[in-house]
Design an enzyme around this catalytic site. Structure first.
Site, mmCIF file in Angstrom:
data_model
loop_
_atom_site.group_PDB
_atom_site.id
_atom_site.type_symbol
_atom_site.label_atom_id
_atom_site.label_comp_id
_atom_site.label_asym_id
_atom_site.label_seq_id
_atom_site.Cartn_x
_atom_site.Cartn_y
_atom_site.Cartn_z
ATOM 1 N N GLU A 189 -10.229 -12.503 -6.331
ATOM 2 C CA GLU A 189 -10.357 -12.091 -4.921
ATOM 3 C C GLU A 189 -11.661 -12.616 -4.345
ATOM 4 O OE1 GLU A 189 -9.769 -7.923 -3.983
ATOM 5 O OE2 GLU A 189 -8.130 -7.771 -5.438
ATOM 6 N N GLU A 217 -8.844 -3.690 -10.719
ATOM 7 C CA GLU A 217 -10.226 -3.197 -10.600
ATOM 8 C C GLU A 217 -10.407 -1.851 -11.299
ATOM 9 O OE1 GLU A 217 -11.670 -3.345 -6.577
ATOM 10 O OE2 GLU A 217 -12.015 -5.484 -6.786
HETATM 11 C C1 GAL Z 1 -10.567 -4.948 -3.800
HETATM 12 C C2 GAL Z 1 -9.140 -4.557 -4.184
HETATM 13 C C3 GAL Z 1 -8.170 -5.079 -3.164
HETATM 14 C C4 GAL Z 1 -8.639 -4.726 -1.779
HETATM 15 C C5 GAL Z 1 -10.030 -5.277 -1.562
HETATM 16 C C6 GAL Z 1 -10.615 -4.959 -0.216
HETATM 17 O O1 GAL Z 1 -11.483 -4.149 -4.422
HETATM 18 O O2 GAL Z 1 -8.813 -5.075 -5.445
HETATM 19 O O3 GAL Z 1 -6.896 -4.545 -3.414
HETATM 20 O O4 GAL Z 1 -8.638 -3.349 -1.664
HETATM 21 O O5 GAL Z 1 -10.890 -4.718 -2.478
HETATM 22 O O6 GAL Z 1 -9.841 -5.491 0.773
#
Ligand code: GAL
Length: 735
Positions: free
Chosen positions: A259, A190
């Protein structure tokens, strides 16, 4: 004779020729690269729609891994995704730890054994609500370093670690190009917000990172999540609750979702989030019908932030995440089952999805069909109803279909709907924490020293120092102490008012002691670490001792240059309400001490080094800064276990020398309880758990227990009734 000889040598040659032919063919089969086209990842020359789930190896005990991976496979996943956690692997420069819960190679080999692929997110910046975003704290002290930008010392360290991990994987033949399970790797994490903040240095850095990764020749693609301009051939991927409107930066790259947040993380004193599975299924189906071909659930199993691994600050020890497999490794229904059905339905459409681009048929004002049809792939259709209020009945291919509000039906043959995102058929489960008959016995206590300026200190200087620069995170705790002479009683008492003390802190929590008595505590929040303690203080004539215990609750893991975010008492520290006005103590002599006495002697594994008092003989008043010790036998059975810390306030806990983590039983505060689901697309995070502690149960892995005489050590900062701590077991029942 000669003829016979030449015939036998011909045979010999033919045998060798055939042998090498077979060998080279088999090499071709096992040693093929993973590629991609605009539709999908291509593994063994096959395009694939892949479902993936994040399971982070240090967030569960080793003995849980295989079961978790098998459950993921049964849930219809193809891939396990994990970050690599630099700070657990390299606790000090050049000293590596890949044992126990940090055994990355064993974890990947288990995934391979179970028959799944791996997405290895090396980072090495990982965010992840993990201490310092995965960076070792020593990295901050490398001369001239600046994190995640075009900075030579940082790039050197990042490259060294990335190379080390890639080499480990290569040595163990774990990349798919070598016959192993790793089909994808991630560099950075990110970066988009930081690139925007860092300007051209950010751009130079991310291009360097992409090039560096590609140069490692792993034979499998690299991704960058949430980085809109990933340098080719790195694939930029989407993170979020919804990713249907995402497109990669080049038309030849596939649409991957790294994600898909199945819930959300929790912070001490915050609400507990739940994301309804209907919403997740809707988001996945929509992503697939828009051409997506890889979905990773973050988290599929969240697990536990054991020890001091939680970041934040204020991230809870539980990293349950409302994931399909709960913190304890048990299946959470209906989330798990509904997604399993979704995966089956999508897989039935795989050929059609991968061999055609869809055409869209309007079925009404809010209703649409996305149809994937080709000679080679057959026909699959997705029927959507975007009306969040009412059910729609649509006609498609001369058949009627009922679509609940805000839902998508999947028709793998363009005729029969096998799944609808809003029709949840899996039965909800009900997790309960039940008492065990385990008795915690032989309770003893030991009072931690309250540090004062006369004691042996680490440093004595004029002024207030930043916490992390002093502790280097070897402890959560840093003492600040000073003395103040306020003269005779006539000169300091203004009427019968108590003087007050204000203490400005940059984070994260603070306990204020005046003349050895706790005057009060205060803390910041994850969003705003800065806070000011204000409290009445009991002073006496003459010299008064002020001792401030500043407590870090996990180091930041996100934000541009989070390595420079300060913590600790940075002032001002002022005494108000004295007859002669106020006294600013900020610039006088302060003495410092890192950590607690109990920490210095590792009290959790060397009990004999301090004098314990039986709890029954200890003063009944609940003391701050108290260590407690007890013993217990393991309960029979195999249910997951937890400590109920509801009778305590804030501290840390160990069992058999292993740190279970930080505990804090603060209640969820503020605007809690909101949830707009069903009916609207956002927000997807429903809030629960108001007016009760965000976390009162703390996971105790069964494998950490012996059958008899397990030791429990608790350090309580404020107050609590340790004799009411109990061991509970987790049971999940269908509702
Ligand atoms: C994303 C990040 C993850 C985790 C998630 C929230 O932005 O890539 O590592 O932090 O948010 O749980």
């Amino acid at each position: 004779m000669e003829a016979a000889n030449s015939a036998s040598s011909n045979c010999f040659l033919l045998f060798f020729f055939l042998f090498f032919l077979v060998l080279s063919l088999s090499l071709q089969v096992t040693h093929c690269n993973v590629n991609y086209d605009k539709k999908a990842l291509i593994i063994n020359k096959q395009k694939r729609i892949l479902f993936s789930g994040s399971i982070h190896y240090p967030r569960s005990s080793q003995t849980m891994w295989e079961d978790l991976i098998k459950k993921a496979k049964d849930g219809g996943l193809d891939v396990i995704d994990t970050y690599v956690f630099w700070n657990v692997h390299e606790p000090s420069p050049g000293n590596y730890d890949f044992g126990g819960r940090n055994d990355l190679v064993q974890f990947i080999k288990l995934v391979q054994k179970v028959g799944l692929y791996v997405h290895l997110r090396i980072g090495p910046y990982i965010c992840a609500e993990w201490n310092f975003g995965g960076f070792p704290v020593w990295l901050k002290f490398v001369p001239g370093i600046s994190f995640r930008t075009d900075n030579e010392p940082f790039k050197r360290a990042m490259q060294e670690f990335t190379q080390k991990i890639v080499q480990m994987m290569k040595d163990e033949k774990l990349f798919e190009s070598q016959g192993g399970p790793i089909i994808l790797s991630q560099i950075e994490n990110e970066y988009e917000p930081d690139r925007l903040a860092f300007g051209s240095a950010g751009e130079a850095y991310i291009n360097w990172a992409g090039k560096m990764a590609i140069g490692l020749n792993t034979g499998v693609p690299w991704v960058m999540c949430k980085e809109f301009d990933a340098p080719d051939p790195v694939i930029n991927t989407c993170n979020g609750f919804y990713c249907d409107s995402f497109s990669p930066n080049k038309p030849f790259k596939p649409k991957l979702w790294t994600e898909n947040w199945t819930g959300w993380f929790t912070e001490f004193g915050g609400p507990i989030y739940q994301r309804p599975v209907e919403d997740i299924a809707f988001a996945v189906a929509r992503f697939i019908l828009k051409g997506g071909s890889f979905v990773n659930y973050y988290m599929y199993h969240g697990g536990t932030n054991f020890g001091r691994t939680a970041g934040g600050p204020f991230i809870t020890t539980s990293y349950d995440y409302d994931a399909p497999i709960d913190e304890y490794g048990l299946i959470r229904e209906p989330k798990y089952g509904h997604l399993k059905e979704l995966h089956k339905a999508v897989k039935l459409c795989e050929r059609a999805l991968l061999s055609a681009d869809p055409y869209i048929v309007s079925l009404g004002n809010y209703e649409q069909a996305h149809v994937f049809s080709s000679k080679s792939g057959g026909c699959a259709a997705f029927l959507s109803n975007f009306n969040s209020e009412s059910t729609a009945t649509v006609t498609f291919n001369n058949k009627h279909f009922k679509l609940p509000p805000w839902s998508i039906s999947i028709l793998p043959d363009c005729k029969n709907a096998v799944f609808n995102t809003a029709n949840v058929r899996s039965q909800a489960s009900n997790a309960q924490m039940l008492p065990t008959n385990v008795k915690l016995v032989s309770w003893e206590t030991f009072n931690e020293d309250i540090f004062s300026a006369e004691d042996d200190s680490t440093i004595t200087v004029s002024g207030l120092l930043e916490q992390l620069n002093i502790t280097r995170d070897t402890s959560d705790y840093l003492w600040y102490s000073t003395n103040v002479d306020i003269g005779s009683s006539e000169s300091f008492l203004r009427g019968d008012q108590h003087p007050t003390l204000t203490v400005g802190s940059r984070g994260h929590a603070l306990h204020v002691f005046v003349n050895g008595q706790l005057s009060g505590s205060a803390s910041g929040t994850r969003e705003n670490r800065r806070f000011t303690f204000t409290g009445n203080v009991n002073l006496h004539a003459g010299v008064n001792k002020i001792s401030l215990l500043s407590v870090a609750v996990g180091l930041p893991n996100i934000g541009p240059h989070f390595e420079s975010y300060p913590a600790g008492v940075l002032g001002p520290v002022v005494l108000h309400g004295l007859n002669h006005g106020k006294i600013d103590l900020s610039w006088q002599k302060w003495s410092y001490k890192i950590g607690l006495r109990g920490e210095a002697v590792s009290l959790w594994n060397s009990f004999q080094l301090v004098d314990w008092t039986p709890l029954s003989l200890a003063p009944p008043k609940q003391q701050p800064l108290t260590w407690y010790k007890a013993y217990f036998d393991a309960p029979v059975g195999d249910e997951p276990l937890a400590l109920d810390m509801g009778s305590m306030t804030k501290g840390q806990v160990w069992i058999n020398t292993q740190s279970i983590g930080r505990y804090w039983t603060a209640n969820a505060e503020g605007n809690c309880g909101g949830c707009n689901y069903p009916g609207t697309y956002r927000p997807a995070k429903c809030q629960l758990g108001c007016d009760s502690p965000t976390q009162k149960w703390y996971h105790v892995p069964r494998s950490w227990l012996n059958s008899k005489h397990n030791s429990l050590i608790v350090f309580e900062e404020i107050s609590g009734d340790a004799s009411k701590i109990s061991l509970v077991k987790r049971l999940v029942k269908s509702k």
